[in-house]
Structures are given as structure tokens and as C-alpha cells.
Design an enzyme around this catalytic site. Structure first.
Site, PDB file in Angstrom:
ATOM      1  N   TYR A 194      38.390  41.564  41.598  1.00 18.54           N
ATOM      2  CA  TYR A 194      36.987  41.191  41.405  1.00 18.54           C
ATOM      3  C   TYR A 194      36.916  39.689  41.218  1.00 18.54           C
ATOM      4  CZ  TYR A 194      32.410  40.485  39.386  1.00 18.54           C
ATOM      5  OH  TYR A 194      31.142  40.019  39.157  1.00 18.54           O
ATOM      6  N   GLU A 253      29.054  37.309  43.838  1.00 10.96           N
ATOM      7  CA  GLU A 253      30.278  38.062  43.574  1.00 10.96           C
ATOM      8  C   GLU A 253      30.906  38.651  44.826  1.00 10.96           C
ATOM      9  OE1 GLU A 253      29.459  41.083  40.571  1.00 10.96           O
ATOM     10  OE2 GLU A 253      28.813  42.471  42.092  1.00 10.96           O
TER      11      GLU A 253
END
Ligand code: GDP
Ligand code: MN
Length: 400
Positions: A113, A201
């Protein structure tokens, strides 16, 4: 403001973050041709068909599917496009899917991530990274907060090389992967700052299996989500042009058109207020009296009678609204304008639910007169002496 994954991937690519080639399709046959092109131009043996909606968790809802042939791409795309997509983020009714992305499939070794957001406590952007990336990152953040790495970013200097290297090593990258991971982090941070993002993101950022060209594997972004600060969008016309109106709440769009700030909420009391602070205070008071607001609505100071009438139309069109509370403190806004809008909304739409009005300030006498004379048109109306009294009256009225 939100954009779709395919648009976010274009921005990442523009900033130099490697993303697998992909094409947008709106029908099964278009998806079939997209797979064929990925095959002939990029040697893709595998592709992923991905629903393009402004909601995450698509993988869990069946909105991300691996396919191995053009024919399979066609049938999978057709199936995804044929019904609303329900994910943990959409609510049970789901959201319609109008486009899919057909992306070259990747041999994934590990999922990470990577995100940039604003850290309000520190007052700066922050890089957030985890070696536990993929579809369960929210779960990881709850149960194992230590698995989430954070690094503050100086907005003027950008994410520094030493900072990105530290994170890359902590994530477990080695050899040639380190430089690629560092580049991805620094480019994502630059994109975030340049474009006035509120969130950027990559989940997952993946490490691919080794191949002839990349013996250490390759670091690639295979999903991207970018949100923008609405107050900064005017500085980026190319971003403003990416807005997809079909993904927005129709009532919120309509309100925006009339210069009203309207946000739909889950409760039953429709609130019409002038000023954001007063709107918040009104919602607090509604809650204090045991009910829940159905919306936030700030008509502002200079809304026309027509815009205020539109505001009532929006509130009254919401089947969840069981009562309406009008709370106006007339400073710039003149109370008589609100009163006239109440009367015209009553004539055009009709208040079938209880209405409680609390007016103070500029032209309040005229306003009271207008409402008094229109009693027959607004039979469900009651007047509150003050804000507390008004909140009490409306919560009692809907309980009755
Ligand atoms: P999200 O569920 O909306 O976040 O959609 P993602 O694009 O992140 O996809 C969800 C998951 O599907 C990823 O975490 C991967 O595990 C898997 N996935 C997506 N693209 C590929 C791919 O090209 N190859 C493989 N093997 N898996 C993929
Ligand atoms: Mn994802």
C-alpha cells in the site's frame, strides 16, 4: 472531487509511475477488442476487467475479474456492465457501472500500500505505506496499526530521497526494486502536491515476478485512487474536466447549480438554514432533541427567492424527510425572501410534512406578515420562538 481509476492511472503515468497498459470499454465487444490490442501491442496473455465507479472495494464485490481470452473479456465486461456493483463502500443498492477498464494482467509477487494524504495534526502531507497492501488494508489499519508506516512530507521540498529509501527498506524492497519503489513514492508525493489532492493512493503497488528483462521483478501501480481538494480544482482545468457527473448525487448536483451547499444525510428532519455555522448548530440541536438531520443545507446569504424555492423542492423530494426545520438568521439574507420562498414552495410542491420556522433578523416583521397571510397555503407550519423551541417543535411533530 473524485475521479475514476482509469483517469488516476493516466495521471500516475504522466508523473512517471509505471502502470500496466489499459483501455476503457463501455460494451462487451469493446472489451474484446481491448484485450486483442493488449495482446498484439503488449504481448499480454492475461487481462483484468475492472468496473470504473467512484467506490473502492471493487475486488470484493466482483468488480475486478481476471480474464484469459478476448471472448472471456467480452462476456465478463458485459456481465459487470449489466448490473449495479455492490461493494463494502456502496451500500446495498450498489452503483451503476457505465465503463470498465481492461488492463494487462500482472504476475503479482507481493502487494504493497502506498498513499499520500493530509495529516491534519501535523499540518502537512504524509506518506503512508504498508507491506500488507491489497484489498484488506482497512482491516490491517484497525488490527495492526504498527504495520502502517508514516513519513511526513515537506510541501515545499517534496518527499526527500533519504525518506523514501528508509520506507523502501522498511517495506522489504531489495536490489533494483529499491530505486523503483523510491521513484514511485517521490512521484506520487509530487503529484499529490502539484495537483492539490486530498488523497492519492496506490493500492496495490505490486512487485512482479522476475522475467528476462527484470531479474529483480518490477514495481508497478495496478490500482489508483485520487481525490482532489474542491477548493483547489479551479487551478487545474484539466482536472476539473475529469469530473463525472453521473457519479454524483443528483440532488447535490442540482443544489450546486443553484449555488446552494447541500449534503444528503441519513436522518428525517430536513433543515434549511443560512450560513454553514448556523447549519451545524441547527443539526446539533436537532440531535440534542433526539432526532437526526436529513441533510445539511446552507442557502448562503445572497440566494435568490428562486434558489431558496429550489432548496425546498430538493428537501421535499427526499422521501426520508418527515419534517422540515427552517432556521434563518437574516443578516445579509432577508427574512422576507425566505418567507416568499416558503409560500411559493407550498404552492408548487406542498408541505405534506410538518414545517417549523424560526426567523430572526433583517425584515423579520415583513416575513412574519407574509407567512401569516399565507397560513391557508401552509397548513402544517408552526413558528418557533427561538432555535431551541423550533427544534423541540419539529422533533415533537414528527414523533406525533
Ligand atoms: P479494488 O478492490 O477496488 O481496490 O481493486 P484493485 O484494482 O485493487 O484489485 C483488487 C485485487 O485484485 C488486487 O489487490 C489484486 O489482488 C487483484 N488484481 C488486480 N489486478 C490484477 C492483476 O493484474 N493480476 C493479478 N494476479 N491480480 C490482480
Ligand atoms: Mn485497490
Amino acid at each position: 472531487m473524485k475521479i475514476h481509476e482509469y483517469q488516476a492511472r493516466e495521471l500516475l503515468a504522466k508523473y512517471g509511475v509505471p502502470v500496466p497498459p489499459a483501455m476503457v470499454a463501455e460494451t462487451g465487444p469493446q472489451a474484446e477488442r481491448a484485450f486483442e490490442q493488449l495482446q498484439s501491442q503488449h504481448g499480454a496473455k492475461l487481462a483484468v476487467v475492472k468496473a470504473q465507479v467512484h467506490a473502492g472495494g471493487r475486488g470484493k464485490g466482483g468488480g475486478v475479474k481476471l480474464v484469459r481470452s478476448p471472448a472471456e473479456a467480452a462476456s465478463t465486461a458485459a456481465a459487470i456492465l449489466s448490473k449495479p456493483l455492490v461493494t463494502p463502500q456502496t451500500g446495498p443498492a450498489g452503483v451503476p457501472v457505465r465503463k470498465v477498464l481492461v488492463a494487462a494482467g500482472v504476475d503479482i509477487r507481493k502487494e504493497f500500500y502506498l498513499g499520500v494524504a493530509i495529516d491534519r495534526a501535523q499540518g502537512c502531507p504524509v506518506l503512508i505505506a504498508s507491506a500488507e497492501g491489497g484489498v484488506d488494508i482497512e482491516q490491517v489499519a484497525h488490527t495492526r496499526p504498527d504495520a502502517i508506516l508514516r513519513e511526513p512530507i515537506d510541501a515545499a521540498m517534496g518527499l526527500q530521497g533519504y525518506q523514501a529509501r528508509k520506507i523502501a527498506y522498511q517495506l522489504g524492497f531489495a536490489g533494483k526494486q529499491v530505486g523503483q519503489a523510491v521513484a514511485a513514492m517521490q512521484k506520487l508525493a509530487k503529484l499529490f502536491i502539484d495537483l492539490d489532492c486530498s488523497l492519492a493512493e496506490i493500492n496495490p503497488l505490486v512487485l512482479t515476478g522476475p522475467d528476462e528483462k527484470n531479474p529483480d521483478g518490477q514495481v508497478l501501480a495496478i490500482d489508483a485512487k485520487i481525490n482532489f481538494d474542491d477548493n483547489g480544482v479551479f487551478r487545474h482545468p484539466e482536472i476539473a474536466a475529469m469530473a463525472d457527473q453521473t457519479e454524483e448525487n443528483p440532488a447535490e448536483l442540482k443544489a450546486h447549480e443553484f449555488g446552494l451547499s447541500y449534503i444528503k444525510l441519513d436522518g428525517t428532519i430536513g433543515c434549511l438554514v443560512n450560513g454553514a455555522g448556523l447549519a451545524m448548530a441547527t443539526m446539533d440541536l436537532v440531535k440534542l432533541h433526539g432526532a437526526e438531520p436529513a441533510n445539511f443545507l446552507d442557502v448562503g446569504g445572497s440566494a435568490s427567492e428562486q434558489a431558496v424555492t429550489e432548496a425546498f423542492r430538493i428537501i421535499l423530494a427526499d422521501p426520508a424527510v418527515k419534517g422540515v426545520l427552517v432556521n434563518i438568521f437574516g443578516g445579509i439574507m432577508q427574512c422576507d425572501r425566505i418567507a416568499r420562498a416558503i409560500v411559493s414552495a407550498a404552492k408548487e410542491v406542498g408541505f405534506k410534512v410538518p414545517l417549523v420556522v424560526r426567523l430572526e433578523g433583517t425584515n423579520v416583521q415583513q416575513a412574519r406578515q407574509i407567512l401569516e397571510q399565507a397560513r391557508a397555503d401552509v397548513p402544517t407550519m408552526r413558528v418557533g420562538k427561538d432555535l431551541t423551541d423550533a427544534a423541540r417543535l419539529i422533533t415533537e411533530a414528527i414523533a406525533a
